[in-house]
Design a protein around this motif. Sequence first.
Motif, mmCIF file in Angstrom:
data_model
loop_
_atom_site.group_PDB
_atom_site.id
_atom_site.type_symbol
_atom_site.label_atom_id
_atom_site.label_comp_id
_atom_site.label_asym_id
_atom_site.label_seq_id
_atom_site.Cartn_x
_atom_site.Cartn_y
_atom_site.Cartn_z
ATOM 1 N N CYS A 1 0.801 -1.225 0.000
ATOM 2 C CA CYS A 1 0.000 0.000 0.000
ATOM 3 C C CYS A 1 0.832 1.272 0.000
ATOM 4 O O CYS A 1 0.306 2.352 0.245
ATOM 5 C CB CYS A 1 -0.980 0.011 1.161
ATOM 6 N N ARG A 2 2.131 1.132 -0.288
ATOM 7 C CA ARG A 2 2.972 2.329 -0.266
ATOM 8 C C ARG A 2 2.507 3.324 -1.342
ATOM 9 O O ARG A 2 2.547 4.531 -1.170
ATOM 10 C CB ARG A 2 4.433 1.908 -0.475
ATOM 11 N N ASP A 3 2.071 2.777 -2.524
ATOM 12 C CA ASP A 3 1.596 3.635 -3.608
ATOM 13 C C ASP A 3 0.121 3.974 -3.320
ATOM 14 O O ASP A 3 -0.776 3.195 -3.602
ATOM 15 C CB ASP A 3 1.759 2.884 -4.936
ATOM 16 N N LEU A 4 -0.126 5.138 -2.717
ATOM 17 C CA LEU A 4 -1.472 5.451 -2.238
ATOM 18 C C LEU A 4 -2.475 5.514 -3.382
ATOM 19 O O LEU A 4 -3.643 5.149 -3.233
ATOM 20 C CB LEU A 4 -1.461 6.763 -1.457
#
Length: 223
Positions: free
Chosen positions: A217-220
């Motif tokens: 989920c780092r890439d929102l």
Amino acid sequence: MLARLAASRFLEIRQVFRQVKKILSHYPSNYKQSAVIPLLDLAQQQHGGWLPVSAMNASCNILFNKIIEVAPIRVYEVATFYSMFNRSKVGKYHLLVCGTTPCMIRGAREIEDALLKHLGVKRNEVTKDGLFSVGETECMGCCVNAPMITVADYSNGSEGYTYNYYEDITPKRVVEIVELLRKGEKLPPGTQNPGRIKSGPEGGNTTLLSEPKPPPCRDLDAC
Ligand code: FES
């Protein structure tokens, strides 16, 4: 001759006061009493590793009454409460075997047996030549490298005093350490297992071998 002795005694006393002043400089003037522990530690180092009542009275009380203004009973309370203050004679090298659970499971008893047998003493006895004594200590906080011993080295007075940990010890290695100390050699402290780097696993890392992937989920925008 007498003049030379008096001069060396004077230098010694000046040196002691310099060390005391340095310790006291670490504390605010209204908390000078907190210096009792480091001052007792200094007295112990200067008295060959232990604190008889006479040393507390002579070297500590005078200093304490004059410098940090605590009642002698406060000094006795501290000296008799903490196990790092020795109340009986120890060797120039005081060897402390950690006897708490992780070290015990990893062979602390065998380490102590090897030491006592090699030196021909019982626990807390001093060897005839005054060089070694063996005591027990509680967990020293390096259980990841159990079993371990601590060597308090009083052979060079307070100036050369050291308190080092020797970890991942074996009965064979502990005897080697004693013999190296007897020869006056300086040993590198820390792990005695050549297969380990500090507290790292024997044989090298087994995890985190490459750059870890970022969490999903780092890439929102993609969530
Ligand atoms: S149990 Fe020995 S260092 Fe912790």
